[in-house]
Design an enzyme around this catalytic site. Structure first.
Site, PDB file in Angstrom:
ATOM      1  N   ASP A 119       0.808  -1.213   0.000  1.00 41.77           N
ATOM      2  CA  ASP A 119       0.000   0.000   0.000  1.00 41.77           C
ATOM      3  C   ASP A 119       0.846   1.270   0.000  1.00 41.77           C
ATOM      4  O   ASP A 119       2.067   1.231   0.183  1.00 41.77           O
ATOM      5  CB  ASP A 119      -0.943  -0.013   1.222  1.00 41.77           C
ATOM      6  CG  ASP A 119      -0.255  -0.475   2.506  1.00 41.77           C
ATOM      7  OD1 ASP A 119       0.990  -0.472   2.550  1.00 41.77           O
ATOM      8  OD2 ASP A 119      -0.948  -0.843   3.456  1.00 41.77           O
ATOM      9  N   GLU A 128      -9.536  -2.257   5.141  1.00 32.58           N
ATOM     10  CA  GLU A 128     -10.167  -1.962   6.423  1.00 32.58           C
ATOM     11  C   GLU A 128     -11.439  -2.799   6.617  1.00 32.58           C
ATOM     12  O   GLU A 128     -12.036  -3.273   5.644  1.00 32.58           O
ATOM     13  CB  GLU A 128     -10.534  -0.475   6.464  1.00 32.58           C
ATOM     14  CG  GLU A 128      -9.326   0.469   6.430  1.00 32.58           C
ATOM     15  CD  GLU A 128      -8.668   0.649   7.784  1.00 32.58           C
ATOM     16  OE1 GLU A 128      -8.639  -0.319   8.584  1.00 32.58           O
ATOM     17  OE2 GLU A 128      -8.153   1.745   8.049  1.00 32.58           O
ATOM     18  N   ASN A 141      -7.382  -3.592  14.066  1.00 37.62           N
ATOM     19  CA  ASN A 141      -8.759  -3.933  13.690  1.00 37.62           C
ATOM     20  C   ASN A 141      -8.790  -5.075  12.671  1.00 37.62           C
ATOM     21  O   ASN A 141      -9.805  -5.328  12.036  1.00 37.62           O
ATOM     22  CB  ASN A 141      -9.493  -2.699  13.149  1.00 37.62           C
ATOM     23  CG  ASN A 141      -8.814  -2.124  11.919  1.00 37.62           C
ATOM     24  OD1 ASN A 141      -7.882  -2.716  11.375  1.00 37.62           O
ATOM     25  ND2 ASN A 141      -9.270  -0.968  11.464  1.00 37.62           N
ATOM     26  N   HIS A 165      -6.924  -5.263   9.929  1.00 33.76           N
ATOM     27  CA  HIS A 165      -6.668  -4.935   8.531  1.00 33.76           C
ATOM     28  C   HIS A 165      -5.355  -5.533   8.052  1.00 33.76           C
ATOM     29  O   HIS A 165      -4.420  -5.743   8.816  1.00 33.76           O
ATOM     30  CB  HIS A 165      -6.767  -3.418   8.251  1.00 33.76           C
ATOM     31  CG  HIS A 165      -5.656  -2.572   8.772  1.00 33.76           C
ATOM     32  ND1 HIS A 165      -5.883  -1.375   9.425  1.00 33.76           N
ATOM     33  CD2 HIS A 165      -4.317  -2.708   8.704  1.00 33.76           C
ATOM     34  CE1 HIS A 165      -4.722  -0.838   9.733  1.00 33.76           C
ATOM     35  NE2 HIS A 165      -3.758  -1.619   9.308  1.00 33.76           N
TER      36      HIS A 165
HETATM   37  C1  GLP Z   1      -0.440   0.063   8.671  1.00 30.85           C
HETATM   38  C2  GLP Z   1      -0.087  -0.674   7.380  1.00 30.85           C
HETATM   39  C3  GLP Z   1      -0.270  -2.164   7.490  1.00 30.85           C
HETATM   40  C4  GLP Z   1       0.355  -2.645   8.779  1.00 30.85           C
HETATM   41  C5  GLP Z   1      -0.400  -2.070   9.955  1.00 30.85           C
HETATM   42  C6  GLP Z   1       0.112  -2.522  11.308  1.00 30.85           C
HETATM   43  O1  GLP Z   1      -1.732   0.555   8.691  1.00 30.85           O
HETATM   44  N1  GLP Z   1      -0.807  -0.203   6.244  1.00 30.85           N
HETATM   45  O2  GLP Z   1       0.268  -2.805   6.367  1.00 30.85           O
HETATM   46  O3  GLP Z   1       0.346  -4.033   8.849  1.00 30.85           O
HETATM   47  O4  GLP Z   1      -0.307  -0.647   9.883  1.00 30.85           O
HETATM   48  O5  GLP Z   1       1.186  -1.740  11.678  1.00 30.85           O
HETATM   49  P1  GLP Z   1       2.166  -2.049  12.862  1.00 30.85           P
HETATM   50  O6  GLP Z   1       3.035  -3.155  12.392  1.00 30.85           O
HETATM   51  O7  GLP Z   1       2.933  -0.770  13.042  1.00 30.85           O
HETATM   52  O8  GLP Z   1       1.327  -2.405  14.029  1.00 30.85           O
END
Ligand code: GLP
Length: 241
Positions: A67, A143, A136, A138
């Site tokens: 993304d 989402e 959540n 995702h």
């Molecule tokens: C972001 C990214 C995701 C990632 C998520 C969790 O929103 N778009 O790809 O997996 O956060 O992030 P973290 O690893 O910092 O908890």
């Protein structure tokens, strides 16, 4: 699904890096699907070390990231391109022309998404897709919702994701409200999927995503239908299962 239990974040990072390294050694011209967020940073650091020691060669690798924020260019320190460059691309012998992310500067969402799907298709899809897990549920920026969206699309980030990502920005107003993300079908078409999760704050969502009902309300739950998923998580993240 295979679950690999790690002691802590460091251990999780090493174990995840072992799997990515094995993929690169087995298929030096493979396509890696990559993720951002704080969870994979340790694994990237391990890969950098191994490459700098001469144990890993990225020269024939292609990468497609999950993304990118809509509206941020590659020089913006909060863009995912910048993140990838800082944590991996800029530190290994990868051919930058074969590193792909959705184009955050393309204001025409349909075009940005179509172009990105074409890139992924032409690359042949990911051999190994690395995923983090949002609080959540995702994956990428898919989402919670009423459906699984197949292809790359533009998403309105949820309040909780904006809040969670606020820590990387000077203020919450600067967090982009939209992003381009790879779709669920594309993620599911990866030959192998590696999910990395760390911390007690993710324990409840790990349980829900991997042992709960398969529902678009918890997008990661769809991974239960993939036949080659490895979850590498530390003890804290696995504490509820
Ligand atoms: C972001 C990214 C995701 C990632 C998520 C969790 O929103 N778009 O790809 O997996 O956060 O992030 P973290 O690893 O910092 O908890």
């Amino acid at each position: 699904m295979q679950i690999i239990r790690a002691k802590d974040y460091e251990d999780m990072s090493r174990k995840a890096a072992n799997i990515i390294s094995a993929q690169i050694l087995m298929k030096p011209d493979c396509v890696l699907g990559l993720a951002t967020g704080s969870t994979p940073i340790g694994a990237y650091a391990q890969l950098v070390k191994r490459c700098q020691k001469g144990d890993l060669d990225f020269s024939k690798i292609t990468t497609v990231n999950l993304d990118e924020y809509k509206g941020l260019d590659r020089d913006n320190e909060q863009s995912y391109y910048y993140f990838m460059n800082q944590n991996l691309f800029g530190k290994v012998n990868i051919d930058l022309s074969r590193t792909f992310l959705p184009d955050g500067t393309e204001s025409d969402s349909d075009k940005a998404c179509r172009d990105y799907d074409k890139i992924i298709e032409e690359a042949g899809g990911a051999d190994l897709q690395l995923l983090g897990l949002g609080h959540n549920g995702h994956i990428g920026f898919n989402e919670p919702g009423d459906e699984f969206v197949a292809k790359t699309h533009c998403v309105d980030l949820t309040e909780s994701t904006i809040k969670a990502n606020q820590r990387f920005f000077a203020s919450i107003d600067e967090v982009p409200k939209q992003a381009y993300t790879m779709g669920i079908q594309t993620i599911m078409q990866a030959k192998k999927i590696l999910v990395v999760v760390s911390g007690a704050d993710k324990a409840a969502i790990v349980k829900e995503a991997f042992f709960g009902r398969i529902t678009p309300k918890v997008q990661a739950s769809v991974l239960q239908l993939h036949r080659d998923v490895i979850l590498v998580a530390d003890e804290a993240a696995l504490s509820e299962i």
